[in-house]
Design an enzyme around this catalytic site. Sequence first.
Site, PDB file in Angstrom:
ATOM      1  N   GLU A 338       0.800  -1.232   0.000  1.00  0.00           N
ATOM      2  CA  GLU A 338       0.000   0.000   0.000  1.00  0.00           C
ATOM      3  C   GLU A 338       0.833   1.283   0.000  1.00  0.00           C
ATOM      4  O   GLU A 338       0.517   2.225   0.711  1.00  0.00           O
ATOM      5  CB  GLU A 338      -0.941  -0.001   1.213  1.00  0.00           C
ATOM      6  CG  GLU A 338      -1.913  -1.157   1.203  1.00  0.00           C
ATOM      7  CD  GLU A 338      -2.901  -1.121   2.373  1.00  0.00           C
ATOM      8  OE1 GLU A 338      -4.089  -1.352   2.113  1.00  0.00           O
ATOM      9  OE2 GLU A 338      -2.484  -0.864   3.518  1.00  0.00           O
ATOM     10  N   VAL A 339       1.898   1.295  -0.771  1.00  0.00           N
ATOM     11  CA  VAL A 339       2.667   2.537  -0.872  1.00  0.00           C
ATOM     12  C   VAL A 339       1.875   3.506  -1.751  1.00  0.00           C
ATOM     13  O   VAL A 339       1.469   3.151  -2.857  1.00  0.00           O
ATOM     14  CB  VAL A 339       4.059   2.279  -1.483  1.00  0.00           C
ATOM     15  CG1 VAL A 339       4.815   3.587  -1.647  1.00  0.00           C
ATOM     16  CG2 VAL A 339       4.845   1.305  -0.616  1.00  0.00           C
TER      17      VAL A 339
END
Length: 564
Positions: A338-339
């Site tokens: 989830e960058v």
Amino acid sequence: MRLIGLLCIGAPLVAAIWPIPTKYTSGTDVLWIDSNVKVDYENPDTGSTSNASQQLVQTAIQRTYKTISDQLFVPWRFHPRFTSFEPSTDNKIFISSIVLKQNSPDVEGFNKPNDTTVDESYQLSVATSGEVKITANSSVGLVYGLTTFSQLFFKHTAGGSYTNLAPVEIQDAPKFAHRGINMDVARSYFPVSDIKRILDAMAQTKLNRFHFHVTDAQSWPLEIPALPELSGKGAYYTGLVYTPEDLKDIQDYARSLAIEPYLEIDMPGHTSSIWFSNPDLVAAFNTQPDWSTYCAEPPCGTLKLNSPAVDDFLEKLFDDLLPRVTEYSSYYHTGGDEVNKQAYLLDDTVKSNDSAVLQPLMQKFVDRNHDQVRKYGLTPVVWEEMLLEWNLTLGKDVLVQTWQSDAAVAQTTEKGYKALAGNYNYWYLDCGLGQWLDFRPESAAGFYPFADYCSPRKNWKLMYSYDPLSGVPADQQHLVVGGECHMWTEQTDSATIDRQLWPRAAAAAEVLWSGAKDEQGKNRSQILASPRLVDFRERLIARGIQAELPHMAFCTQNGTQCAL
Ligand SMILES: *[C@@H]1O[C@H](CO)[C@@H](O)[C@H](O)[C@H]1NC(C)=O
Ligand SMILES: *[C@@H]1O[C@H](CO)[C@@H](O)[C@H](O)[C@H]1NC(C)=O
Ligand SMILES: *[C@@H]1O[C@H](CO)[C@@H](O)[C@H](O)[C@H]1NC(C)=O
Ligand SMILES: *[C@@H]1O[C@H](CO)[C@@H](O)[C@H](O)[C@H]1NC(C)=O
Ligand SMILES: *[C@@H]1O[C@H](CO)[C@@H](O)[C@H](O)[C@H]1NC(C)=O
Ligand SMILES: *[C@@H]1O[C@H](CO)[C@@H](O)[C@H](O)[C@H]1NC(C)=O
Ligand SMILES: *[C@@H]1O[C@H](CO)[C@@H](O)[C@H](O)[C@H]1NC(C)=O
């Protein structure tokens, strides 16, 4: 004879071993057991692993004694109401001896294994005369044999413990080598005693990897002596930390149960809690109110992606932590899920959300981390996004943890990487509790009925229906080394962790140990599994674990009355 007839109708279709063994036969003879029974361990090893093997098996023997004397239950749920299902207490025949035979010495590193280190198979036989033999190629196999053995016994209302299943013959081995729970202790803090209770339940269902997701955006509970302010300022409150002694205590406890503990410090996203001690290292910290542009949940924040200060920080962090990891594990998880690219618009070392700019920086960031992880003899684990979304070039040693889909498992193996399964549509234990975000009155109606993103709840049957190999071509299935179910804790803390995990995580454990398909290659039957799971749940309750009830006693009291 009448009694035996009733026993046959009321008894579960197979003895209630969870996870179900590969090959299993049993009878209906009664044997009693008491703590005078002698256990004999034949360990062939005189070499370097000998002491560790001895210790593991001795601990398992002590636990078996304790289970059999204090942690069993009266199985009234599995017998028609008001029938006398319990064996007579006259002329008791006792288990006379338990022989544990280890065929070969344990290999070096057996107590911090990778997916090929340990032969976990075992054979168990219980003769009607009372002789018990457990054979395995490793001490770990003997531990599993003892766990299975203890699941043959029940408590008698008149006192004492018995099995009514002799003779028993079991041959058993796991389908997958990596069988884990990913436990988030950063969204909520869990005292060491909770973690030990989780590990204890894991051991009962032959789970063997404890993925300790030990930091996240919201808090940093892990004490790092070289960087004391990380937890000094980033924990939720005084004392809500894992000291080095706590960590060692958890690692030792896990090891004593043949569970490999491994740590994750997720990065570069999910690192906002570093801001409390090191504000210069974190971009986009707690952006409000438009946080949803910059992260998946508040508080936003990501390690800067082009910063020598971040590199120095990470080097110091890893040099402190990794020597304490490598003693117990083959793996270290470097995160990478989830960058959020928009966050790098606010990163003064990057100021861009362009993939062409970010991708090479991410490659450099991950290369640096993985080089240092390998320096300590550890195998890096990453979340799938690093491979599938960021297209990073990763070493072929890297284990990729997928979570978003079945396709992600197949894409990972297609690229030649070993994969962990754990699709969130099946194996996320946090789903279905409803939204933890609070909606403003003017927008609330748009979110009705406030379901969370992965609602509905993944009930045990759904978890049980998940096949880690789904969609993976036969010639790549060997690359799927196992999987994990995930306990994210935005809405779960010490007060509710037991029922949030159990017995649902055991459904995943059976898929990982026994495979999603039965011996005919068909989907496993819920009707056959359900009485065994109810039995397993009773065993957890008897150990002080507040597991949920799969269904009411009516369903199991007279065969399987709740089938549709
Ligand atoms: C095993 O334990 C014994 C007794 O504590 C000790 O003397 C011996 O050195 C140990 N062996 C190894 C290989 O650690
Ligand atoms: C796994 O562990 C075994 C024994 O400890 C070792 O021989 C092997 O090289 C390891 N495999 C990998 C891929 O690291
Ligand atoms: C032990 O190893 C042998 C030889 O590889 C194998 O046939 C057997 O199934 C293994 N497991 C047990 C419990 O003996
Ligand atoms: C990058 O940021 C700009 C400015 O906020 C935005 O308009 C654009 O959609 C973003 N691009 C991507 C690929 O997210
Ligand atoms: C990775 O590759 C895919 C497909 O070629 C592309 O859509 C995506 O933008 C790439 N990601 C990055 C971060 O470069
Ligand atoms: C077996 O389970 C899978 C996954 O849940 C499902 O897609 C499939 O339809 C099932 N097969 C049968 C024959 O029921
Ligand atoms: C128990 O189950 C059997 C078979 O389904 C049925 O014939 C019998 O009536 C049931 N007994 C009770 C007490 O429900």
